[in-house]
Scaffold this motif. Sequence first.
Motif, PDB file in Angstrom:
ATOM      1  N   ILE A 328       0.670  -1.307   0.040  1.00 25.99           N
ATOM      2  CA  ILE A 328       0.099   0.099   0.127  1.00 25.99           C
ATOM      3  C   ILE A 328       0.753   1.394   0.067  1.00 25.99           C
ATOM      4  CG2 ILE A 328      -1.898  -0.919   0.960  1.00 25.99           C
ATOM      5  CD1 ILE A 328      -0.994   0.224   3.960  1.00 25.99           C
ATOM      6  N   GLY A 329       1.971   1.121  -0.506  1.00 31.87           N
ATOM      7  CA  GLY A 329       3.141   2.202  -0.435  1.00 31.87           C
ATOM      8  C   GLY A 329       3.003   3.147  -1.380  1.00 31.87           C
ATOM      9  N   THR A 330       1.797   3.681  -1.901  1.00 28.91           N
ATOM     10  CA  THR A 330       1.565   4.774  -2.767  1.00 28.91           C
ATOM     11  C   THR A 330       0.500   5.555  -2.463  1.00 28.91           C
ATOM     12  OG1 THR A 330       0.175   3.720  -4.510  1.00 28.91           O
ATOM     13  CG2 THR A 330       2.326   3.407  -4.769  1.00 28.91           C
ATOM     14  N   VAL A 331       0.398   6.797  -2.861  1.00 29.10           N
ATOM     15  CA  VAL A 331      -0.740   7.866  -2.329  1.00 29.10           C
ATOM     16  C   VAL A 331      -2.098   7.203  -2.736  1.00 29.10           C
ATOM     17  CG1 VAL A 331      -1.740  10.088  -2.937  1.00 29.10           C
ATOM     18  CG2 VAL A 331       0.679   9.742  -2.314  1.00 29.10           C
ATOM     19  N   LYS A 332      -2.142   6.436  -4.112  1.00 29.93           N
ATOM     20  CA  LYS A 332      -3.236   6.081  -4.683  1.00 29.93           C
ATOM     21  C   LYS A 332      -4.108   4.782  -3.973  1.00 29.93           C
ATOM     22  CE  LYS A 332      -6.260   4.872  -7.855  1.00 29.93           C
ATOM     23  NZ  LYS A 332      -6.833   3.457  -7.372  1.00 29.93           N
ATOM     24  N   LYS A 333      -2.915   3.960  -3.488  1.00 31.16           N
ATOM     25  CA  LYS A 333      -3.537   2.868  -2.603  1.00 31.16           C
ATOM     26  C   LYS A 333      -3.740   3.407  -1.342  1.00 31.16           C
ATOM     27  CE  LYS A 333      -0.596  -0.097  -5.077  1.00 31.16           C
ATOM     28  NZ  LYS A 333       0.834  -0.899  -5.437  1.00 31.16           N
ATOM     29  N   LEU A 334      -3.308   4.221  -0.708  1.00 28.50           N
ATOM     30  CA  LEU A 334      -3.695   5.009   0.726  1.00 28.50           C
ATOM     31  C   LEU A 334      -5.020   5.526   0.470  1.00 28.50           C
ATOM     32  CD1 LEU A 334      -0.095   6.065   2.035  1.00 28.50           C
ATOM     33  CD2 LEU A 334      -1.468   3.916   2.657  1.00 28.50           C
ATOM     34  N   TYR A 335      -5.211   6.347  -0.520  1.00 33.68           N
ATOM     35  CA  TYR A 335      -6.322   7.133  -0.839  1.00 33.68           C
ATOM     36  C   TYR A 335      -7.632   6.049  -0.802  1.00 33.68           C
ATOM     37  CZ  TYR A 335     -10.145   8.508  -4.136  1.00 33.68           C
ATOM     38  OH  TYR A 335     -11.274   9.067  -4.617  1.00 33.68           O
ATOM     39  N   ASP A 336      -7.307   4.972  -1.646  1.00 35.43           N
ATOM     40  CA  ASP A 336      -8.247   3.985  -1.755  1.00 35.43           C
ATOM     41  C   ASP A 336      -8.796   3.313  -0.208  1.00 35.43           C
ATOM     42  OD1 ASP A 336      -8.407   3.878  -4.428  1.00 35.43           O
ATOM     43  OD2 ASP A 336      -7.148   2.372  -4.950  1.00 35.43           O
ATOM     44  N   LEU A 337      -7.838   3.161   0.605  1.00 35.84           N
ATOM     45  CA  LEU A 337      -8.159   2.663   2.105  1.00 35.84           C
ATOM     46  C   LEU A 337      -8.884   3.744   2.726  1.00 35.84           C
ATOM     47  CD1 LEU A 337      -4.644   1.278   3.297  1.00 35.84           C
ATOM     48  CD2 LEU A 337      -6.673   0.056   2.427  1.00 35.84           C
ATOM     49  N   GLY A 338      -8.465   5.088   2.538  1.00 42.02           N
ATOM     50  CA  GLY A 338      -9.252   6.104   3.152  1.00 42.02           C
ATOM     51  C   GLY A 338     -10.546   6.238   2.681  1.00 42.02           C
ATOM     52  N   MET A 339     -10.819   6.124   1.500  1.00 41.49           N
ATOM     53  CA  MET A 339     -12.285   6.074   0.932  1.00 41.49           C
ATOM     54  C   MET A 339     -13.151   5.282   1.599  1.00 41.49           C
ATOM     55  SD  MET A 339     -12.611   8.705  -1.189  1.00 41.49           S
ATOM     56  CE  MET A 339     -14.140   8.261  -1.997  1.00 41.49           C
ATOM     57  N   GLN A 340     -12.572   4.091   1.729  1.00 40.39           N
ATOM     58  CA  GLN A 340     -13.227   2.795   2.504  1.00 40.39           C
ATOM     59  C   GLN A 340     -13.772   3.051   3.741  1.00 40.39           C
ATOM     60  OE1 GLN A 340     -12.108  -1.360   1.011  1.00 40.39           O
ATOM     61  NE2 GLN A 340     -10.397  -0.027   0.094  1.00 40.39           N
ATOM     62  N   MET A 341     -12.985   4.089   4.396  1.00 42.84           N
ATOM     63  CA  MET A 341     -13.236   4.473   6.044  1.00 42.84           C
ATOM     64  C   MET A 341     -14.210   5.396   5.921  1.00 42.84           C
ATOM     65  SD  MET A 341     -12.287   3.633   9.203  1.00 42.84           S
ATOM     66  CE  MET A 341     -12.306   4.477  10.788  1.00 42.84           C
ATOM     67  N   LYS A 342     -13.906   6.277   5.109  1.00 40.05           N
ATOM     68  CA  LYS A 342     -14.736   7.580   5.058  1.00 40.05           C
ATOM     69  C   LYS A 342     -16.268   7.558   5.497  1.00 40.05           C
ATOM     70  CE  LYS A 342     -15.791  11.702   2.160  1.00 40.05           C
ATOM     71  NZ  LYS A 342     -15.735  12.154   0.694  1.00 40.05           N
ATOM     72  N   SER A 343     -16.977   6.563   4.861  1.00 37.36           N
ATOM     73  CA  SER A 343     -18.350   6.644   5.014  1.00 37.36           C
ATOM     74  C   SER A 343     -19.084   5.754   6.038  1.00 37.36           C
ATOM     75  CB  SER A 343     -18.773   5.803   3.622  1.00 37.36           C
ATOM     76  OG  SER A 343     -18.461   4.534   3.733  1.00 37.36           O
ATOM     77  N   VAL A 344     -17.974   5.261   7.208  1.00 34.95           N
ATOM     78  CA  VAL A 344     -18.439   4.629   8.222  1.00 34.95           C
ATOM     79  C   VAL A 344     -19.187   5.612   9.178  1.00 34.95           C
ATOM     80  CG1 VAL A 344     -17.831   3.092  10.458  1.00 34.95           C
ATOM     81  CG2 VAL A 344     -16.957   2.804   7.934  1.00 34.95           C
ATOM     82  N   PRO A 345     -20.164   5.481   9.716  1.00 29.97           N
ATOM     83  CA  PRO A 345     -20.836   6.500  10.850  1.00 29.97           C
ATOM     84  C   PRO A 345     -19.930   6.394  12.145  1.00 29.97           C
ATOM     85  CG  PRO A 345     -22.492   5.331   9.843  1.00 29.97           C
ATOM     86  CD  PRO A 345     -21.298   4.804   9.201  1.00 29.97           C
ATOM     87  N   SER A 346     -19.655   7.432  12.956  1.00 34.39           N
ATOM     88  CA  SER A 346     -18.938   7.511  14.064  1.00 34.39           C
ATOM     89  C   SER A 346     -19.635   6.449  14.975  1.00 34.39           C
ATOM     90  CB  SER A 346     -19.116   8.806  14.784  1.00 34.39           C
ATOM     91  OG  SER A 346     -18.357   9.792  14.121  1.00 34.39           O
ATOM     92  N   ASP A 347     -21.320   6.317  14.896  1.00 34.62           N
ATOM     93  CA  ASP A 347     -21.698   5.452  15.824  1.00 34.62           C
ATOM     94  C   ASP A 347     -21.680   3.958  15.515  1.00 34.62           C
ATOM     95  OD1 ASP A 347     -23.480   5.241  13.685  1.00 34.62           O
ATOM     96  OD2 ASP A 347     -25.329   5.841  15.004  1.00 34.62           O
ATOM     97  N   ARG A 348     -21.000   3.991  14.503  1.00 32.29           N
ATOM     98  CA  ARG A 348     -20.744   2.274  13.986  1.00 32.29           C
ATOM     99  C   ARG A 348     -19.114   1.834  14.284  1.00 32.29           C
ATOM    100  NH1 ARG A 348     -24.089  -0.370  10.563  1.00 32.29           N
ATOM    101  NH2 ARG A 348     -22.866  -2.284  11.952  1.00 32.29           N
ATOM    102  N   ILE A 349     -18.693   2.859  14.993  1.00 25.36           N
ATOM    103  CA  ILE A 349     -17.185   2.505  15.205  1.00 25.36           C
ATOM    104  C   ILE A 349     -16.939   2.213  16.670  1.00 25.36           C
ATOM    105  CG2 ILE A 349     -14.898   3.623  15.426  1.00 25.36           C
ATOM    106  CD1 ILE A 349     -15.591   5.460  13.011  1.00 25.36           C
ATOM    107  N   THR A 350     -16.565   0.866  16.846  1.00 29.01           N
ATOM    108  CA  THR A 350     -16.351   0.534  18.336  1.00 29.01           C
ATOM    109  C   THR A 350     -14.853   0.329  18.622  1.00 29.01           C
ATOM    110  OG1 THR A 350     -18.406  -0.496  17.929  1.00 29.01           O
ATOM    111  CG2 THR A 350     -17.157  -1.232  20.017  1.00 29.01           C
TER     112      THR A 350
END
Length: 548
Positions: A328-350
């Motif tokens: 995951i050592g490029t901005v593109k791949k790290l960006y893809d990871l971030g996009m997957q986390m972005k939509s998780v609502p705060s009340d669904r994080i434990t």
Amino acid sequence: MAQSEVRGEAPAVEDTMSLTPKAPDIPARSDRRGGARRAGGPKTDRRRRRRRVLRWSATVLAVVILGTAGAGYLYYRHLNGNIQKGARANGDDSKARRTAPNAAGQTPLNILLIGSDSRNSAENVKLGGNRDHAGDPPLADVQMLIHLSADRKSAAMVSIPRDTRVDIPECKDPATGKVYPPTNDIINVTLARGGAGCTLLTWENLTGVYIDHWMTIDFAGVVRMADAIGGVDVCVNQNVWDHPTPEVRGGSGLKLKAGTTKVQGEQALQWLRTRHAWGDDLMRARAQHMYLNSMIRTLKKQNVFTDTGRLMDLAEAATKSLKVSEEIGTVKKLYDLGMQMKSVPSDRITSVTMPNRRDPQNGNHVVPDEANADKMWQMLQDDVAFDKHGGASGTAKNAGKDKPTRKPSVDAAGLGVLVQNATRTATEAAVPQRASAIGRLLVQKGYARAQADTSGTLVEEKTLVRYPSADLEGDAQAVAKALDIPMSAVQKSTDVSGVTVLVGADWRTGTSYPKQSQPKAGDLPAGSDAVNGSDTSKCMDVYSVYRW
């Protein structure tokens, strides 16, 4: 019997994003008056520029939420150069299994976040406050698994206390080639035994959870990120000052008044490092969870889309602060990871801490509370949500189907199967003749070459079926099916030379494998110390010695 090389590293993932920024404008062409004009007109140009700005902004915001890096096309090359990389796993013998895809073909994503106490620079020595350890191998004082559900609707952050005594597998330092033999020690030494890849392998062997990637951050990185974010709100119930006392040396230096305070820079690092003022390392994990939850809420509220300076600061800080596994050592791949986390609502994080108990060998250490910790690992393996706001994911629903995925390479009668007695536990002796009993059962089911290993007893909490090479995976699955053992218990391992059944402490009597209950969403085991990501009411209690 057949044997093959076991590979511990994940294959490289192709980065399809071009390193060269796209041309911002369509080439100019002449109009009838002899001057140059842009194709498409001024409105089209404005729309293009607006789309580029939004793409750039979304990239940075999404990735920083995960604590990684992101940037617009303009700085892509520069930021890629900031990123440090290392091998995903520094060994081959992992006991982990990948979670089966859900009905939509999605799988969970697991990322190991490691906080290093490295003092390998003048800045880290100054922030660490102990010059005696300058240049020493780093320790993994913070270890947290970030789990994204297959449907990306929920997330969990799971900490293991740094002083947890565990079995550490053989690891190899990728820089020097030095091989570290297996040992039993506290988990924070793994970083000094071959780097983050050794920490990842230790987690996999302890939890049985396959970990996709790792990320590490040091003292200076925490300070940079906290400054770039602009501060994070934390809360204490009493005035706190984590300072040396006549009885206890050291201390983070954190000094805050009761109530909520926005911490950044070095003060944020002090909050994350504080231990004595909270009472112990377990409470430090809770304080770290509260900080990360607050950071995520802060980033969700910030309007960074129109703030170019903030975007650049966040991108620079994130890429300079982190070292990541190479796939995951490029901005593109790290960006893809971030996009997957972005939509998780705060009340669904434990956020939770591994259930644990005092180490009988050393009162300053802890060991996993096996029954409760195993329940937590099973929830991660089966992708069962830690929060009660949603039902089990598709992956968990499919877990009960439990069917073999490979065909056997030989008939049952021609397969050699070794059965080992692993029913011994820390508090109970092994059950005599268990390997022989299950060996006879296999013979009855057509495995004429099954035999018991009478050389001694082993220790396994759960019954396992292991195989050494890919060509025997189908055979191992067939043996598990014959004994009604779940497919999740079938593992590839270089510890065995052929298909091997380890009769664990969960099967101490009878010839029918005990039915295992499936965990339910939100049904966390005792000792988890769960904190919900949307809870803003939590404040840390201060141990009386450190109040002022």
